[in-house]
Design a protein around this motif. Structure first.
Motif, PDB file in Angstrom:
ATOM      1  N   UNK A   5       0.844  -1.193   0.000  1.00 36.57           N
ATOM      2  CA  UNK A   5       0.000   0.000   0.000  1.00 36.57           C
ATOM      3  C   UNK A   5       0.879   1.243   0.000  1.00 36.57           C
ATOM      4  N   UNK A   6       2.086   1.111   0.573  1.00 41.06           N
ATOM      5  CA  UNK A   6       3.030   2.226   0.624  1.00 41.06           C
ATOM      6  C   UNK A   6       4.430   1.693   0.336  1.00 41.06           C
ATOM      7  N   UNK A   7       5.151   2.397  -0.540  1.00 41.71           N
ATOM      8  CA  UNK A   7       6.511   1.999  -0.896  1.00 41.71           C
ATOM      9  C   UNK A   7       7.418   3.222  -0.759  1.00 41.71           C
ATOM     10  N   UNK A   8       8.293   3.193   0.219  1.00 41.37           N
ATOM     11  CA  UNK A   8       9.186   4.315   0.516  1.00 41.37           C
ATOM     12  C   UNK A   8      10.574   4.004  -0.042  1.00 41.37           C
ATOM     13  N   UNK A   9      11.126   4.952  -0.816  1.00 42.14           N
ATOM     14  CA  UNK A   9      12.407   4.711  -1.479  1.00 42.14           C
ATOM     15  C   UNK A   9      13.372   5.877  -1.228  1.00 42.14           C
ATOM     16  N   UNK A  10      14.531   5.555  -0.657  1.00 40.76           N
ATOM     17  CA  UNK A  10      15.647   6.493  -0.504  1.00 40.76           C
ATOM     18  C   UNK A  10      15.228   7.844   0.094  1.00 40.76           C
ATOM     19  N   UNK A  11      14.423   7.788   1.120  1.00 45.02           N
ATOM     20  CA  UNK A  11      13.929   9.010   1.751  1.00 45.02           C
ATOM     21  C   UNK A  11      15.042   9.703   2.520  1.00 45.02           C
ATOM     22  N   UNK A  46      18.552   7.453   3.308  1.00 45.26           N
ATOM     23  CA  UNK A  46      18.558   6.098   2.760  1.00 45.26           C
ATOM     24  C   UNK A  46      17.457   5.216   3.304  1.00 45.26           C
ATOM     25  N   UNK A  47      16.277   5.778   3.526  1.00 50.47           N
ATOM     26  CA  UNK A  47      15.172   5.028   4.134  1.00 50.47           C
ATOM     27  C   UNK A  47      14.365   4.313   3.053  1.00 50.47           C
ATOM     28  N   UNK A  48      14.302   2.990   3.153  1.00 53.38           N
ATOM     29  CA  UNK A  48      13.558   2.158   2.201  1.00 53.38           C
ATOM     30  C   UNK A  48      12.727   1.131   2.960  1.00 53.38           C
ATOM     31  N   UNK A  49      11.432   1.076   2.686  1.00 51.37           N
ATOM     32  CA  UNK A  49      10.579   0.026   3.246  1.00 51.37           C
ATOM     33  C   UNK A  49       9.234   0.019   2.538  1.00 51.37           C
ATOM     34  N   UNK A  50       8.493  -1.076   2.737  1.00 48.08           N
ATOM     35  CA  UNK A  50       7.133  -1.192   2.206  1.00 48.08           C
ATOM     36  C   UNK A  50       6.170  -1.490   3.351  1.00 48.08           C
ATOM     37  N   UNK A  51       4.921  -1.100   3.145  1.00 47.82           N
ATOM     38  CA  UNK A  51       3.837  -1.446   4.069  1.00 47.82           C
ATOM     39  C   UNK A  51       2.754  -2.131   3.250  1.00 47.82           C
ATOM     40  N   UNK A  52       2.289  -3.266   3.726  1.00 51.54           N
ATOM     41  CA  UNK A  52       1.309  -4.049   2.979  1.00 51.54           C
ATOM     42  C   UNK A  52      -0.092  -3.905   3.590  1.00 51.54           C
ATOM     43  N   UNK A  53      -1.137  -4.091   2.781  1.00 50.68           N
ATOM     44  CA  UNK A  53      -2.511  -3.927   3.267  1.00 50.68           C
ATOM     45  C   UNK A  53      -2.775  -4.769   4.519  1.00 50.68           C
ATOM     46  N   UNK A  54      -3.327  -4.141   5.530  1.00 52.41           N
ATOM     47  CA  UNK A  54      -3.740  -4.858   6.731  1.00 52.41           C
ATOM     48  C   UNK A  54      -2.657  -5.118   7.754  1.00 52.41           C
ATOM     49  N   UNK A  55      -1.383  -4.818   7.439  1.00 49.98           N
ATOM     50  CA  UNK A  55      -0.315  -5.114   8.400  1.00 49.98           C
ATOM     51  C   UNK A  55      -0.020  -3.906   9.292  1.00 49.98           C
ATOM     52  N   UNK A  56       0.609  -4.186  10.429  1.00 53.46           N
ATOM     53  CA  UNK A  56       1.128  -3.134  11.294  1.00 53.46           C
ATOM     54  C   UNK A  56       2.650  -3.236  11.248  1.00 53.46           C
ATOM     55  N   UNK A  57       3.291  -2.248  10.660  1.00 54.75           N
ATOM     56  CA  UNK A  57       4.747  -2.203  10.577  1.00 54.75           C
ATOM     57  C   UNK A  57       5.273  -1.361  11.731  1.00 54.75           C
ATOM     58  N   UNK A  82      14.715  14.586  -0.542  1.00 53.01           N
ATOM     59  CA  UNK A  82      14.738  13.717  -1.722  1.00 53.01           C
ATOM     60  C   UNK A  82      14.103  12.382  -1.368  1.00 53.01           C
ATOM     61  N   UNK A  83      13.861  11.570  -2.391  1.00 51.89           N
ATOM     62  CA  UNK A  83      13.260  10.256  -2.191  1.00 51.89           C
ATOM     63  C   UNK A  83      11.889  10.144  -2.833  1.00 51.89           C
ATOM     64  N   UNK A  84      11.294   8.980  -2.707  1.00 48.03           N
ATOM     65  CA  UNK A  84       9.980   8.709  -3.278  1.00 48.03           C
ATOM     66  C   UNK A  84       9.088   8.028  -2.252  1.00 48.03           C
ATOM     67  N   UNK A  85       7.798   8.320  -2.349  1.00 51.29           N
ATOM     68  CA  UNK A  85       6.778   7.554  -1.641  1.00 51.29           C
ATOM     69  C   UNK A  85       5.682   7.247  -2.652  1.00 51.29           C
ATOM     70  N   UNK A  86       5.472   5.981  -2.903  1.00 57.00           N
ATOM     71  CA  UNK A  86       4.412   5.562  -3.816  1.00 57.00           C
ATOM     72  C   UNK A  86       3.293   4.930  -3.015  1.00 57.00           C
ATOM     73  N   UNK A  93      -0.099   3.488  -7.438  1.00 64.17           N
ATOM     74  CA  UNK A  93       1.216   3.397  -6.837  1.00 64.17           C
ATOM     75  C   UNK A  93       2.364   3.704  -7.774  1.00 64.17           C
ATOM     76  N   UNK A  94       2.079   4.341  -8.904  1.00 65.36           N
ATOM     77  CA  UNK A  94       3.109   4.618  -9.907  1.00 65.36           C
ATOM     78  C   UNK A  94       3.554   6.075  -9.911  1.00 65.36           C
ATOM     79  N   UNK A  95       3.108   6.848  -8.908  1.00 63.12           N
ATOM     80  CA  UNK A  95       3.425   8.275  -8.865  1.00 63.12           C
ATOM     81  C   UNK A  95       4.002   8.612  -7.495  1.00 63.12           C
ATOM     82  N   UNK A  96       5.053   9.411  -7.491  1.00 60.20           N
ATOM     83  CA  UNK A  96       5.677   9.847  -6.235  1.00 60.20           C
ATOM     84  C   UNK A  96       4.792  10.886  -5.566  1.00 60.20           C
ATOM     85  N   UNK A  97       4.126  10.498  -4.483  1.00 63.00           N
ATOM     86  CA  UNK A  97       3.154  11.403  -3.871  1.00 63.00           C
ATOM     87  C   UNK A  97       3.815  12.539  -3.092  1.00 63.00           C
ATOM     88  N   UNK A  98       5.133  12.546  -2.994  1.00 68.27           N
ATOM     89  CA  UNK A  98       5.814  13.707  -2.431  1.00 68.27           C
ATOM     90  C   UNK A  98       5.727  14.899  -3.373  1.00 68.27           C
TER      91      UNK A  98
END
Length: 279
Positions: A5-11, A46-57, A82-86, A93-98
């Motif tokens: 649901x959320x993909x954080x890249x190189x924040x 350098x922050x990278x992680x994903x969050x999946x539907x229904x999970x608590x990260x 800098x970085x991306x959040x999709x 999920x194909x657009x950087x919402x930042x």
């Protein structure tokens, strides 16, 4: 596995003037979060992680580790360098919402995200009723039918077990635990896909903490909403989260399944956090 649901890249976020070293490099071979060249503070890098539907990260770390900085960037309270959040709910999920406009960011905050702060004063307006706080979020999300708004607010107050005779009371007349229940209801009332929890039980008595944690767990089961839980408390993380990220000096130093990270930590810093939680 389902799409994140959320993909954080190189924040990255640097507090200060920044320089060619701290603004360009993704990682720093230093023992703190201060740039050795210009003295700027590295909020996160350098922050990278994903969050999946229904999970608590879970994101865990000491004060100053950067965990709340990451959460506030996701909620647009802080602007990333800098970085991306999709986000899967926006353009698949194909657009950087930042890079959204200010108006689109407000929509993300009011519709797609919900946030619960450790300090209720950050999440609630203490000058209006609890009912008004939750209704205000629905109005910001575009709802206009008074009866529908009231029904939805009351429904979510019921989910967080707020007494019916307290719906119209102002948050300033509530205990800390009750204020957190109002915050949680307000955050959820617009039906967000992602709930951000910033130390939601910090400062509460142990018995009240347990009730709020049980509430978060039941909401996760019932509503299947994804959550990011920021905490310095390994016991809280273990209770609620299947996956964990450990942060230190603005960097992720360890990540994985919560049981693995806590039972067999690879980093000495993680071992220290686990040991302090057991004392």
């Amino acid at each position: 596995m389902s799409q994140p649901i959320l993909n954080v890249k190189n924040l990255k976020k640097v507090f200060g003037t920044g320089c060619g070293i701290c603004l360009k490099n993704d990682y720093f071979e230093t023992n703190d979060n201060i740039c050795s060249s210009c003295g700027s503070i590295i909020g996160c890098t350098g922050i990278n992680f994903e969050v999946y539907p229904g999970e608590i990260l879970g994101i865990v770390g000491e004060s100053g580790s950067g965990k709340s900085t990451v959460l506030n960037i996701i909620n647009y309270n802080i602007e990333a360098d800098s970085g991306e959040i999709n986000f899967s709910g926006y353009k698949n999920g194909l657009f950087n919402i930042l890079n959204l406009s200010s108006q689109e960011k407000r929509k993300m905050q009011n519709v797609h995200y919900g946030i619960v702060y450790q300090n209720p004063h950050l999440g609630l307006n203490f000058n209006i009723s609890s009912e008004g706080n939750a209704a205000e979020r629905l109005l910001m999300a575009g709802s206009r039918n008074f009866s529908s708004i009231q029904d939805k607010v009351h429904d979510y107050f019921g989910k967080v077990e707020l007494p019916v005779n307290r719906y119209k009371d102002f948050p300033k007349f509530f205990s800390g635990g009750m204020q957190q229940r109002v915050q949680i209801a307000k955050a959820l009332v617009s039906g967000p896909s992602l709930l951000l929890l910033d130390e939601p039980t910090g400062g509460l008595d142990v018995s009240v903490q347990a009730k709020i944690l049980d509430l978060i767990r039941s909401i996760s089961r019932e509503l299947k909403v994804a959550m990011i839980l920021v905490s310095h408390d390994m016991q809280v993380i273990r209770l609620l989260c299947k996956r964990i990220i450990v942060m230190k000096h603005g960097r992720i130093i360890e990540a994985g399944l919560t049981d693995r990270v806590i039972d067999d930590p690879l980093e000495s810093y993680t071992q220290t956090l686990v040991h302090s939680a057991l004392q």
